[in-house]
Design an enzyme around this catalytic site. Structure first.
Site, PDB file in Angstrom:
ATOM      1  N   GLU A 160      64.222  63.794  41.507  1.00  0.00           N
ATOM      2  CA  GLU A 160      63.647  62.611  40.842  1.00  0.00           C
ATOM      3  C   GLU A 160      64.361  62.255  39.536  1.00  0.00           C
ATOM      4  O   GLU A 160      63.802  61.503  38.723  1.00  0.00           O
ATOM      5  CB  GLU A 160      62.140  62.804  40.567  1.00  0.00           C
ATOM      6  CG  GLU A 160      61.321  63.063  41.820  1.00  0.00           C
ATOM      7  CD  GLU A 160      59.813  62.955  41.596  1.00  0.00           C
ATOM      8  OE1 GLU A 160      59.365  61.933  41.061  1.00  0.00           O
ATOM      9  OE2 GLU A 160      59.099  63.905  41.975  1.00  0.00           O
ATOM     10  N   LYS A 182      51.927  58.580  42.944  1.00  0.00           N
ATOM     11  CA  LYS A 182      50.950  57.584  43.418  1.00  0.00           C
ATOM     12  C   LYS A 182      51.427  56.147  43.215  1.00  0.00           C
ATOM     13  O   LYS A 182      50.853  55.221  43.777  1.00  0.00           O
ATOM     14  CB  LYS A 182      49.628  57.739  42.652  1.00  0.00           C
ATOM     15  CG  LYS A 182      48.890  59.007  42.941  1.00  0.00           C
ATOM     16  CD  LYS A 182      47.506  58.952  42.285  1.00  0.00           C
ATOM     17  CE  LYS A 182      46.839  60.302  42.262  1.00  0.00           C
ATOM     18  NZ  LYS A 182      46.625  60.801  40.901  1.00  0.00           N
ATOM     19  N   TYR A 244      40.748  67.194  33.942  1.00  0.00           N
ATOM     20  CA  TYR A 244      40.204  68.543  33.909  1.00  0.00           C
ATOM     21  C   TYR A 244      39.186  68.661  35.038  1.00  0.00           C
ATOM     22  O   TYR A 244      38.275  67.827  35.097  1.00  0.00           O
ATOM     23  CB  TYR A 244      39.510  68.846  32.575  1.00  0.00           C
ATOM     24  CG  TYR A 244      39.326  70.338  32.416  1.00  0.00           C
ATOM     25  CD1 TYR A 244      40.404  71.155  32.102  1.00  0.00           C
ATOM     26  CD2 TYR A 244      38.087  70.923  32.650  1.00  0.00           C
ATOM     27  CE1 TYR A 244      40.247  72.528  31.988  1.00  0.00           C
ATOM     28  CE2 TYR A 244      37.934  72.300  32.534  1.00  0.00           C
ATOM     29  CZ  TYR A 244      39.020  73.087  32.202  1.00  0.00           C
ATOM     30  OH  TYR A 244      38.878  74.441  32.106  1.00  0.00           O
ATOM     31  N   GLN A 245      39.318  69.621  35.962  1.00  0.00           N
ATOM     32  CA  GLN A 245      40.488  70.449  36.163  1.00  0.00           C
ATOM     33  C   GLN A 245      41.636  69.615  36.747  1.00  0.00           C
ATOM     34  O   GLN A 245      41.360  68.741  37.555  1.00  0.00           O
ATOM     35  CB  GLN A 245      40.158  71.568  37.179  1.00  0.00           C
ATOM     36  CG  GLN A 245      39.040  72.494  36.794  1.00  0.00           C
ATOM     37  CD  GLN A 245      39.532  73.554  35.773  1.00  0.00           C
ATOM     38  OE1 GLN A 245      40.693  73.862  35.650  1.00  0.00           O
ATOM     39  NE2 GLN A 245      38.581  74.076  35.042  1.00  0.00           N
ATOM     40  N   PRO A 246      42.867  69.935  36.373  1.00  0.00           N
ATOM     41  CA  PRO A 246      43.978  69.274  37.046  1.00  0.00           C
ATOM     42  C   PRO A 246      44.232  69.942  38.397  1.00  0.00           C
ATOM     43  O   PRO A 246      43.681  71.014  38.662  1.00  0.00           O
ATOM     44  CB  PRO A 246      45.155  69.555  36.100  1.00  0.00           C
ATOM     45  CG  PRO A 246      44.816  70.877  35.485  1.00  0.00           C
ATOM     46  CD  PRO A 246      43.298  70.918  35.375  1.00  0.00           C
ATOM     47  N   TYR A 249      48.661  73.164  37.230  1.00  0.00           N
ATOM     48  CA  TYR A 249      48.425  73.781  35.929  1.00  0.00           C
ATOM     49  C   TYR A 249      49.699  73.887  35.089  1.00  0.00           C
ATOM     50  O   TYR A 249      50.143  74.968  34.733  1.00  0.00           O
ATOM     51  CB  TYR A 249      47.723  75.130  36.115  1.00  0.00           C
ATOM     52  CG  TYR A 249      46.289  74.923  36.557  1.00  0.00           C
ATOM     53  CD1 TYR A 249      45.283  74.751  35.630  1.00  0.00           C
ATOM     54  CD2 TYR A 249      45.969  74.828  37.909  1.00  0.00           C
ATOM     55  CE1 TYR A 249      43.976  74.522  36.021  1.00  0.00           C
ATOM     56  CE2 TYR A 249      44.666  74.597  38.313  1.00  0.00           C
ATOM     57  CZ  TYR A 249      43.670  74.436  37.359  1.00  0.00           C
ATOM     58  OH  TYR A 249      42.389  74.193  37.756  1.00  0.00           O
ATOM     59  N   HIS A 252      50.278  67.855  31.708  1.00  0.00           N
ATOM     60  CA  HIS A 252      50.848  66.522  31.916  1.00  0.00           C
ATOM     61  C   HIS A 252      49.799  65.465  31.585  1.00  0.00           C
ATOM     62  O   HIS A 252      48.606  65.711  31.725  1.00  0.00           O
ATOM     63  CB  HIS A 252      51.337  66.368  33.355  1.00  0.00           C
ATOM     64  CG  HIS A 252      50.281  66.658  34.375  1.00  0.00           C
ATOM     65  ND1 HIS A 252      50.043  67.945  34.848  1.00  0.00           N
ATOM     66  CD2 HIS A 252      49.373  65.860  34.981  1.00  0.00           C
ATOM     67  CE1 HIS A 252      49.041  67.906  35.711  1.00  0.00           C
ATOM     68  NE2 HIS A 252      48.607  66.658  35.803  1.00  0.00           N
ATOM     69  N   HIS A 254      48.456  61.512  32.238  1.00  0.00           N
ATOM     70  CA  HIS A 254      48.485  60.370  33.146  1.00  0.00           C
ATOM     71  C   HIS A 254      48.513  59.094  32.307  1.00  0.00           C
ATOM     72  O   HIS A 254      47.770  58.994  31.320  1.00  0.00           O
ATOM     73  CB  HIS A 254      47.233  60.343  34.018  1.00  0.00           C
ATOM     74  CG  HIS A 254      47.070  61.570  34.870  1.00  0.00           C
ATOM     75  ND1 HIS A 254      47.253  61.558  36.229  1.00  0.00           N
ATOM     76  CD2 HIS A 254      46.749  62.850  34.550  1.00  0.00           C
ATOM     77  CE1 HIS A 254      47.045  62.772  36.713  1.00  0.00           C
ATOM     78  NE2 HIS A 254      46.734  63.577  35.713  1.00  0.00           N
TER      79      HIS A 254
HETATM   80  P1  M7G Z   1      46.672  66.351  38.340  1.00  0.00           P
HETATM   81  O1  M7G Z   1      45.718  65.881  37.314  1.00  0.00           O
HETATM   82  O2  M7G Z   1      47.216  67.742  38.214  1.00  0.00           O
HETATM   83  O3  M7G Z   1      46.058  66.272  39.776  1.00  0.00           O
HETATM   84  O4  M7G Z   1      47.865  65.306  38.346  1.00  0.00           O
HETATM   85  P2  M7G Z   1      45.413  65.083  40.619  1.00  0.00           P
HETATM   86  O5  M7G Z   1      46.342  64.958  41.816  1.00  0.00           O
HETATM   87  O6  M7G Z   1      44.091  65.639  41.023  1.00  0.00           O
HETATM   88  O7  M7G Z   1      45.359  63.872  39.794  1.00  0.00           O
HETATM   89  C1  M7G Z   1      49.058  65.539  39.002  1.00  0.00           C
HETATM   90  C2  M7G Z   1      49.744  64.211  39.184  1.00  0.00           C
HETATM   91  O8  M7G Z   1      51.068  64.458  39.643  1.00  0.00           O
HETATM   92  C3  M7G Z   1      49.076  63.321  40.228  1.00  0.00           C
HETATM   93  O9  M7G Z   1      48.807  62.056  39.680  1.00  0.00           O
HETATM   94  C4  M7G Z   1      50.082  63.288  41.380  1.00  0.00           C
HETATM   95  O10 M7G Z   1      50.094  62.033  42.040  1.00  0.00           O
HETATM   96  C5  M7G Z   1      51.405  63.549  40.671  1.00  0.00           C
HETATM   97  N1  M7G Z   1      52.394  64.231  41.525  1.00  0.00           N
HETATM   98  C6  M7G Z   1      52.158  65.234  42.387  1.00  0.00           C
HETATM   99  N2  M7G Z   1      53.323  65.628  42.964  1.00  0.00           N
HETATM  100  C7  M7G Z   1      53.437  66.707  43.938  1.00  0.00           C
HETATM  101  C8  M7G Z   1      54.330  64.843  42.457  1.00  0.00           C
HETATM  102  C9  M7G Z   1      55.741  64.788  42.673  1.00  0.00           C
HETATM  103  O11 M7G Z   1      56.351  65.522  43.459  1.00  0.00           O
HETATM  104  N3  M7G Z   1      56.416  63.859  41.930  1.00  0.00           N
HETATM  105  C10 M7G Z   1      55.777  63.007  41.058  1.00  0.00           C
HETATM  106  N4  M7G Z   1      56.517  62.127  40.389  1.00  0.00           N
HETATM  107  N5  M7G Z   1      54.457  63.052  40.837  1.00  0.00           N
HETATM  108  C11 M7G Z   1      53.720  63.958  41.533  1.00  0.00           C
END
Ligand code: M7G
Length: 331
Positions: A160, A182, A244-246, A249, A252, A254
């Site tokens: 990426e 997303k 929370y919880q993500p 871990y 990051h 959003h």
């Molecule tokens: P989170 O709050 O840990 O989990 O956010 P959630 O999925 O319950 O929101 C992780 C964020 O990383 C999410 O918004 C995912 O869409 C995004 N994400 C996950 N993966 C595996 C990837 C990836 O491979 N690349 C990118 N760019 N984003 C990702």
């Protein structure tokens, strides 16, 4: 190494969820030409409308010779009338092919935890005290969590890389800003970016303390500036928050525009970056002392652990039986 698969070879086993509001469907199946047993999750999601696609006049910046940008109101639009009644009319419209694209997401091979995450089911709120975090949540997330390889691939420029919007390489306060999985990447109105911190020892909100304030402030200001420069979005119209919880871990943030209800934006899961910074300014160890509510899904092993301790599911059953008995009280 990235796997190669052909989406057209997907074999459906079960529909995990079908969301008419998000116009998305989540499917469980396999790619039999690669493996008969490895589970695959495929998500199809209809794209949000781009305002430029409803233009009815040629934009001034388009030169006369270039082919016209696709628009719903082109002569290619196929229209079938459902009914016309007085001042009301209903149609089924098929726009030009380019406007019919659907966003597809694949998780392959998918683990049981992915299947659980993408299935619809009962949810429960846990009010997690610091003690509960230490005794139940932390041991669980340490032993069972999604792989962070995709995060490290981004930080190490292995995947990426071309999608990175902004990067600050400072070892303590640095972060990478890039589009979330997303986001369809086409439509600034539905922009969804992630700010992934460089430091690898902050699992979640729970680990944050006042020593992280320079990192959080830097992320807030630099991300806003980068988004203004790249996408022309007003920094005061952005929503920046932690989950929370993500699911993953590694800390990051959003980021998406206020005017859009981003997928998965739930108040019970979101903590605004501004509030987090302010809490840490007021109390350096706020997140080690606070009770933090979070949601658990049926099927998650952590729910079993909490249920043993707090009888989370039991309360619902009691409330229902009390409700059943209520009418008799009036007789
Ligand atoms: P989170 O709050 O840990 O989990 O956010 P959630 O999925 O319950 O929101 C992780 C964020 O990383 C999410 O918004 C995912 O869409 C995004 N994400 C996950 N993966 C595996 C990837 C990836 O491979 N690349 C990118 N760019 N984003 C990702």
């Amino acid at each position: 190494k990235s796997p190669t698969y052909d989406l057209t070879k997907f074999h459906l086993k079960r529909i995990l969820s079908n969301n008419s509001k998000c116009k998305s469907i989540t499917l469980l199946g396999t790619f039999p030409d690669i493996s008969e047993t490895d589970a695959a999750i495929v998500v199809f999601e209809k794209n949000a409308y781009r305002e430029s696609d409803v233009a009815t006049e040629v934009p001034a910046d388009q030169d006369a010779d270039s082919s016209p940008k696709p628009s719903y109101f082109s002569t290619d639009l196929q229209v079938r009338t459902d009914f016309i009644n007085n001042i009301y009319a209903s149609f089924q419209c098929v726009p030009t092919q380019e406007l019919c694209t659907v966003k597809g997401t694949v998780i392959y091979p998918a683990t049981e935890k992915h299947i659980e995450k993408y299935s619809i089911c009962q949810k429960y709120i846990i009010n997690e005290t610091p003690d509960l975090y230490e005794s139940i949540t932390l041991p669980y997330i340490t032993s069972s969590q999604f792989s962070l390889d995709w995060v490290y691939n981004i930080l190490e420029h292995k995947q990426e890389t071309e999608r990175i919007v902004f990067e600050d390489k400072h070892p303590e306060n640095g972060f990478v800003l890039l589009p979330d999985l997303k986001w369809d990447g086409r439509n600034v109105e539905t922009l969804y970016l992630l700010g992934i911190v460089r430091k690898r020892d902050i699992k979640s909100l729970r680990d944050l303390n006042a020593s992280h304030l320079p990192l959080l402030r830097n992320l807030r200001e630099s991300a806003k500036q980068a988004i203004l420069e790249r996408y022309g979005l007003n920094p005061n119209q952005l929503r920046m928050y932690f989950h929370y919880q993500p699911s993953f871990y590694h800390l990051h943030v959003h980021i998406n525009p206020l005017r859009n209800d981003a997928p998965g934006i739930w108040c019970e899961k979101s903590h605004m970056l501004d509030t987090v910074i302010n809490n840490l300014e007021l109390m350096p160890d706020y997140y080690q002392r606070a009770s933090l509510p979070f949601v658990l899904y049926e099927g998650n092993k952590l729910l079993e652990l909490y249920d043993k301790q707090l009888e989370v599911r039991q309360v619902v059953a009691q409330e229902l039986s009390e409700a059943d008995e209520a009418p008799e009280a009036f007789t």
